[in-house]
Write a protein that holds these residues in place. Structure first.
Motif, mmCIF file in Angstrom:
data_model
loop_
_atom_site.group_PDB
_atom_site.id
_atom_site.type_symbol
_atom_site.label_atom_id
_atom_site.label_comp_id
_atom_site.label_asym_id
_atom_site.label_seq_id
_atom_site.Cartn_x
_atom_site.Cartn_y
_atom_site.Cartn_z
ATOM 1 N N ARG A 193 0.826 -1.199 0.000
ATOM 2 C CA ARG A 193 0.000 0.000 0.000
ATOM 3 C C ARG A 193 0.869 1.263 0.000
ATOM 4 N N HIS A 194 0.371 2.270 -0.641
ATOM 5 C CA HIS A 194 1.024 3.576 -0.612
ATOM 6 C C HIS A 194 0.385 4.409 0.488
ATOM 7 N N ARG A 195 1.197 5.178 1.180
ATOM 8 C CA ARG A 195 0.702 6.029 2.246
ATOM 9 C C ARG A 195 1.188 7.464 2.021
ATOM 10 N N CYS A 196 0.313 8.394 2.294
ATOM 11 C CA CYS A 196 0.700 9.800 2.180
ATOM 12 C C CYS A 196 -0.235 10.640 3.031
ATOM 13 N N GLU A 197 0.163 11.869 3.237
ATOM 14 C CA GLU A 197 -0.703 12.844 3.892
ATOM 15 C C GLU A 197 -1.371 13.613 2.761
ATOM 16 N N GLN B 269 -8.734 23.608 -2.032
ATOM 17 C CA GLN B 269 -7.931 22.672 -1.243
ATOM 18 C C GLN B 269 -8.774 22.051 -0.137
ATOM 19 N N SER B 270 -9.485 22.888 0.596
ATOM 20 C CA SER B 270 -10.253 22.431 1.750
ATOM 21 C C SER B 270 -11.435 21.563 1.335
ATOM 22 N N GLN B 271 -12.151 21.983 0.254
ATOM 23 C CA GLN B 271 -13.313 21.201 -0.172
ATOM 24 C C GLN B 271 -12.896 19.853 -0.735
ATOM 25 N N LEU B 272 -11.794 19.807 -1.463
ATOM 26 C CA LEU B 272 -11.308 18.530 -1.994
ATOM 27 C C LEU B 272 -10.912 17.596 -0.859
ATOM 28 N N ALA B 273 -10.204 18.111 0.137
ATOM 29 C CA ALA B 273 -9.767 17.276 1.254
ATOM 30 C C ALA B 273 -10.962 16.724 2.029
ATOM 31 N N HIS B 274 -11.947 17.576 2.308
ATOM 32 C CA HIS B 274 -13.129 17.112 3.044
ATOM 33 C C HIS B 274 -13.883 16.041 2.245
ATOM 34 N N THR B 275 -14.006 16.238 0.933
ATOM 35 C CA THR B 275 -14.785 15.290 0.139
ATOM 36 C C THR B 275 -14.060 13.963 0.011
ATOM 37 N N ILE B 276 -12.746 13.976 -0.123
ATOM 38 C CA ILE B 276 -11.985 12.721 -0.123
ATOM 39 C C ILE B 276 -12.122 12.030 1.230
ATOM 40 N N GLY C 270 -5.227 7.120 9.610
ATOM 41 C CA GLY C 270 -5.040 7.880 10.847
ATOM 42 C C GLY C 270 -6.185 8.864 10.977
ATOM 43 N N GLU C 271 -6.197 9.630 12.045
ATOM 44 C CA GLU C 271 -7.273 10.575 12.290
ATOM 45 C C GLU C 271 -7.046 11.881 11.517
ATOM 46 N N PRO C 272 -8.092 12.377 10.833
ATOM 47 C CA PRO C 272 -7.966 13.696 10.199
ATOM 48 C C PRO C 272 -7.754 14.779 11.254
ATOM 49 N N VAL C 273 -7.017 15.807 10.893
ATOM 50 C CA VAL C 273 -6.816 16.953 11.784
ATOM 51 C C VAL C 273 -7.625 18.116 11.209
ATOM 52 N N TYR C 274 -8.672 18.505 11.927
ATOM 53 C CA TYR C 274 -9.580 19.548 11.455
ATOM 54 C C TYR C 274 -9.073 20.934 11.843
ATOM 55 N N TYR D 286 -13.146 26.417 6.541
ATOM 56 C CA TYR D 286 -13.164 25.202 7.347
ATOM 57 C C TYR D 286 -12.461 24.080 6.581
ATOM 58 N N GLY D 287 -11.206 23.885 6.874
ATOM 59 C CA GLY D 287 -10.421 22.903 6.143
ATOM 60 C C GLY D 287 -9.885 21.799 7.022
ATOM 61 N N LEU D 288 -8.979 21.028 6.443
ATOM 62 C CA LEU D 288 -8.272 19.967 7.146
ATOM 63 C C LEU D 288 -6.791 20.296 7.119
ATOM 64 N N ALA D 289 -6.156 20.243 8.271
ATOM 65 C CA ALA D 289 -4.714 20.451 8.334
ATOM 66 C C ALA D 289 -3.965 19.197 7.886
ATOM 67 N N GLU D 290 -4.545 18.032 8.192
ATOM 68 C CA GLU D 290 -3.923 16.759 7.803
ATOM 69 C C GLU D 290 -4.997 15.729 7.502
#
Length: 422
Positions: free
Chosen positions: A147-151, A263-270, A400-404, A411-415
């Protein structure tokens, strides 16, 4: 009739740094159960249903309070003040109509379709970097389990919109990190917490981008190209053209509104797709669902949960009077959950890309004359991102847990740690 200030209302502290993720969802459900109107910080009122939200976004008796924000924080000169003064959000009446008529053709649904191929190409480059089989690659690499892993934010959500905006503007792709940096800081003018504690950095970002954009506009006046800046320079409506100041500030608006938000909307939707593998499987099997997936992401987890307006005269709505100068926050999060027609019986708090949500579009991009200038571009960008990533990031899972981040601004995600196969 009753004054809004005389009502007993529920209270939501939108400045509360812990108001995020599931706690945010729970707090909004509780607040909405108490009615259509609530009290917010600084004497603001929060409208919670779609009808009320659209009323305050569309009425000519309320405007975006950008210059009021400038007054509150003592911004009365310098690059940030100039940006606020010339931001199309803060311009109303005939001047606003003229600017929109000049810029709209360059960002129409038909005009932005041309960027789809380059968006696919940019996503392909990012995926190649992430899947490079080298432990020296900071983006991510295949582990012993295959598996590939990334932030995700750092690997995809952050670079993709800035690369796309660079392409649209006609800026060199190597400038994309700088564009992201400037957008991220300038966008914080809409976050009271940042304005109170980080204004110097916001000012610096404004000054640096003004110099950069001015050079780009001058370059395109000398040598036009096939990009947004050249189209803005060429734009003409009944003999009217954009001045250099207007052109530079519209480029400013496109940058600020089109990087951090996408950036934020793409991260939340993924994140939502990874949390709902049945929905991810639907999209991966049928990329034509990307448009519906974008709309559902915008509806379910809007990255602009609160949009401000200030009344310019006394306004009465539902027998409640809001005096001149009243701050009103339109809540897209709860408004987006008010569905119409046959969709009204659907579970509005369920993330479902195949559901019939009726005719009402999400309030995430606003409504009325100040509807988001770059909404068409953002939708295309998100559609291409979801279609590409759902197909190629196979067996996508959270790793892992998303960082909001907080809800007071974007309203985005930091990680967002993820894993996948290819």
């Amino acid at each position: 009739m009753a004054l809004a200030s005389e009502l007993e209302l529920g209270f939501l502290d939108t400045m509360d740094a812990s108001l995020r993720g599931q706690r945010f969802h729970a707090a909004m459900a509780e607040l909405r159960a108490g009615g259509w109107l609530a009290q917010g910080p600084f004497g603001a009122f929060i409208v919670l249903d779609r009808e009320a939200g659209e009323f305050f976004l569309r009425t000519r008796s309320a405007i975006f309070p950008g210059m009021k924000i400038a007054e509150i924080f003592g911004v009365n000169e310098g690059p940030l003040y100039e940006e606020m003064k010339h931001n199309i959000l803060h311009i109303n009446g005939p001047d606003h109509t003229r600017l929109r008529s000049l810029v709209n053709p360059a960002l129409s649904p038909r005009a932005v379709e041309r960027y789809r191929p380059v968006m696919k190409e940019l996503l392909g480059r990012l995926l190649a970097e992430v899947t490079a089989d080298s432990s020296d690659d900071p983006g991510g690499f295949a582990q012993s389990d295959g598996r590939h892993r990334c932030e995700f934010v750092e690997a995809f959500a952050k670079p993709y919109p800035s690369l796309a905006i660079a392409t649209v503007m006609g800026a060199p792709l190597e400038d994309a990190p700088r564009l992201h940096h400037w957008s991220n800081w300038i966008q914080r003018q809409f976050d009271a917490i940042s304005m109170a504690s980080e204004r110097e950095k916001i000012e610096q970002a404004c000054a640096e981008f003004y110099d950069y954009a001015e050079d780009l506009v001058r370059s395109r006046r000398r040598k036009p190209a096939d990009d947004l800046i050249s189209k803005l320079i060429e734009a003409e409506e009944e003999g009217e053209r954009l001045s250099d100041v207007e052109c530079i500030n519209l480029v400013f608006n496109v940058l600020v509104g089109g990087v951090d938000t996408s950036q934020s909307q793409l991260a939340h939707t993924i994140r939502l797709l990874a949390e709902h593998p049945d929905q991810l499987a639907l999209l991966a099997a049928d990329p034509s669902l990307a448009e519906a997936a974008v709309e559902e992401g915008l509806r379910y987890e809007p990255i602009t949960p609160f949009t401000a307006r200030i009344t310019t005269e006394e306004v009465t709505f539902r027998d409640v009077t809001f005096p001149e100068g009243t701050m009103v926050m339109v809540c897209a999060f709860t408004g987006n959950r008010d569905l119409d027609g046959d969709a009204a019986g659907e579970d509005a708090d369920r993330f479902d890309i195949s559901a019939d949500r009726g005719r009402a579009r999400p309030l995430t991009f606003g409504a009325g004359v100040h509807y988001c200038l770059g909404a068409n571009l953002a939708r295309v960008e998100l559609q291409e991102g979801l279609a590409f990533l759902s197909e190629r990031l196979r067996d996508l899972k959270l790793d892992g847990e998303p960082v909001y981040e907080g809800v007071s601004g974007i309203y985005g995600l930091a990680e967002l740690p993820i894993s996948f196969t290819v």
